[in-house]
Design an enzyme around this catalytic site. Sequence first.
Site, short mmCIF file in Angstrom:
data_model
loop_
_atom_site.label_atom_id
_atom_site.label_comp_id
_atom_site.label_asym_id
_atom_site.label_seq_id
_atom_site.Cartn_x
_atom_site.Cartn_y
_atom_site.Cartn_z
CG ASP A 47 105.70 22.64 -14.94
OD1 ASP A 47 106.89 22.29 -15.18
OD2 ASP A 47 105.18 23.66 -15.45
CB CYS A 87 119.34 24.80 -24.59
SG CYS A 87 119.09 24.27 -22.87
CB CYS A 125 113.73 22.04 -23.11
SG CYS A 125 114.25 20.32 -22.91
CD GLU A 185 101.70 27.91 -10.81
OE1 GLU A 185 101.45 26.76 -11.23
OE2 GLU A 185 102.64 28.59 -11.23
CE1 TYR A 195 104.45 23.12 -10.53
CE2 TYR A 195 102.11 23.69 -10.50
CZ TYR A 195 103.40 23.92 -10.95
OH TYR A 195 103.66 24.97 -11.79
#
Length: 348
Positions: free
Chosen positions: A146, A208, A198, A45, A128
């Site tokens: 994010d 999707c 997406c 991350e 986050y």
Amino acid sequence: MRESARAEDLLDWYDRHARVLPWRVGPAARRERVRPDPYRVWLSEIMLQQTTVAAVKAYFEKFTQRWPTVVDLANAEDADVMAAWAGLGYYARARNLLKCARVVRDDFGGVFPDTHEALIGLPGVGRYTAAAVAAIAFDRAEVVVDGNVERVMARLYDEHTPLPGAKGVLTEYAAGLTPEARPGDYAQAVMDLGATICTPKRPACGLCPWRRSCAAWEAGTAAVLPKKAPKKVKPVRFGIAYLARRIDGAVLLETRPDSGLLGGMLGWPGSDWIEGEPVESPPIRAEWKTLPGEARHTFTHFHLRLMVKTALVPMDRQPVRGVFVEKDAFSPSDLPTVMRKAFDLARG
């Protein structure tokens, strides 16, 4: 009639289409009770902040092979970690990486805390990252948002408020969908959906799992979302990089101050970077030659154009700043990207 989005539909899709990533424990393994390593989740991350998955993979493999645990990383030499990070950019992350690893070693016995509240107190861990580590590593039902998730939510709810002003409402949308069951898989599923289906351009809406729930698909607006406020024009700054080589092949380098851009990294001595003509500040007395061309690089807030000057100096000449590094001990790969560009200009 448009259906309500359900976490279960996305998780079913994720079970079949989850990306295979070196830091990830996939859904099948998690069902077999294989638990993610919080160190690997945290490291990935931090590396992924403002950096692509493709760029991070090799760095992640290098770091985890050399420092397989957070204690190994905490015990590493600063210069070794900064050199291993060279080229990945946003170098404050590397400094905070070491600070965080040492806090985990010293204050938590080498074991990452498992709650958002404790994680956010670690150096370099913001809202986050704390949410992502808590969800992915510890299956906490945290809201992980994010850039991929923002895009998915903007389209799912046909939200036209421009970013960054829309962050709050997009986070509320994401919170309303975050499930109590399998929150770690769900957090990764939404990110995978944004990264593979997406996408920013030409989203593959036909594939999707949330298509029938998507207000933007129904309205035909998916391609223009999320809206973004106009970007400010980046200023241009100018500077000078001095590449001095001793007659035995040693090169003159300096470690930049910990604060500021490229903090703690090796680099060529140089002038300040300013929006005007740079002030000459050679690090050693020499006959400097200005090379044709420039080393150009773009940072988050400005473009940089470096004049590159080179010189060959005798063995007994001492620099006013920087130190000579022996030829065999110098590796251009230890330099940040902008410094490698200056080196390539001099070499070419």
